[in-house]
Design an enzyme around this catalytic site. Structure first.
Site, short mmCIF file in Angstrom:
data_model
loop_
_atom_site.label_atom_id
_atom_site.label_comp_id
_atom_site.label_asym_id
_atom_site.label_seq_id
_atom_site.Cartn_x
_atom_site.Cartn_y
_atom_site.Cartn_z
N ASN A 1 10.72 3.91 -0.20
CA ASN A 1 10.53 2.68 0.57
C ASN A 1 11.22 1.48 -0.07
OD1 ASN A 1 9.09 4.01 2.50
ND2 ASN A 1 7.09 3.49 1.64
N ARG B 1 0.78 -1.24 0.00
CA ARG B 1 0.00 0.00 0.00
C ARG B 1 0.81 1.29 0.00
NH1 ARG B 1 -3.85 0.21 4.69
NH2 ARG B 1 -4.59 2.05 3.62
N ASP B 2 2.14 1.21 0.09
CA ASP B 2 2.93 2.45 0.08
C ASP B 2 4.24 2.27 -0.66
OD1 ASP B 2 3.32 5.14 0.65
OD2 ASP B 2 4.27 4.75 2.58
N LEU B 3 4.19 1.52 -1.75
CA LEU B 3 5.39 1.31 -2.54
C LEU B 3 5.76 2.60 -3.25
CD1 LEU B 3 7.29 -1.06 -3.27
CD2 LEU B 3 6.01 -1.25 -5.40
#
Length: 126
Positions: A56, A50-52
């Site tokens: 990250n 959900r936060d690629l």
């Protein structure tokens, strides 16, 4: 990680202090893809990151990519095809349109983010 995040490496490319040759960029892309493949197909339960984003993705001394920061990640039960949230999470520009519109997320939302990360990796545009 020795080479920091993918985001920082791309900043260095923009500054002219680092050159990421195409084989290295390909290696980074393959590493990210392998990490997502593990999360989506081999992890039990399935993990949706959900936060690629480039910030990250961490790069070791050999520029092997490691997917990191699972603060927004969600585990999907084996029988679930999607999950629903009450608000959209993640960095604008990487969020899948269907997730933004319906508040439902699937592994396809991570794949959308992966394509956005690949575009950044190819263009070095942050």
């Amino acid at each position: 990680m020795k080479n920091g995040s993918d985001h920082r490496s791309l900043e260095k490319v923009g500054e002219g202090t680092l050159e990421l040759a195409w084989p290295v960029r390909h290696k980074i892309a393959m590493g990210i893809g392998t990490g997502l493949q593990y999360l989506h197909f081999y992890s039990t339960p399935k993990i949706i990151h959900r936060d690629l984003k480039p910030g990250n993705i961490f790069l070791d001394e050999n520029f092997d990519a490691h997917v990191a920061d699972f603060g927004l990640a969600k585990a999907l039960p084996e029988t679930a095809t999607h999950a629903t949230t009450s608000n959209v999470a993640g960095k604008v520009g990487y969020i899948a349109p269907e997730y933004h519109q319906t508040l439902k997320f699937t592994d396809k939302c991570d794949v959308h983010r992966f394509w956005a990360v690949l575009a950044v990796l190819v263009t070095a545009y942050r």
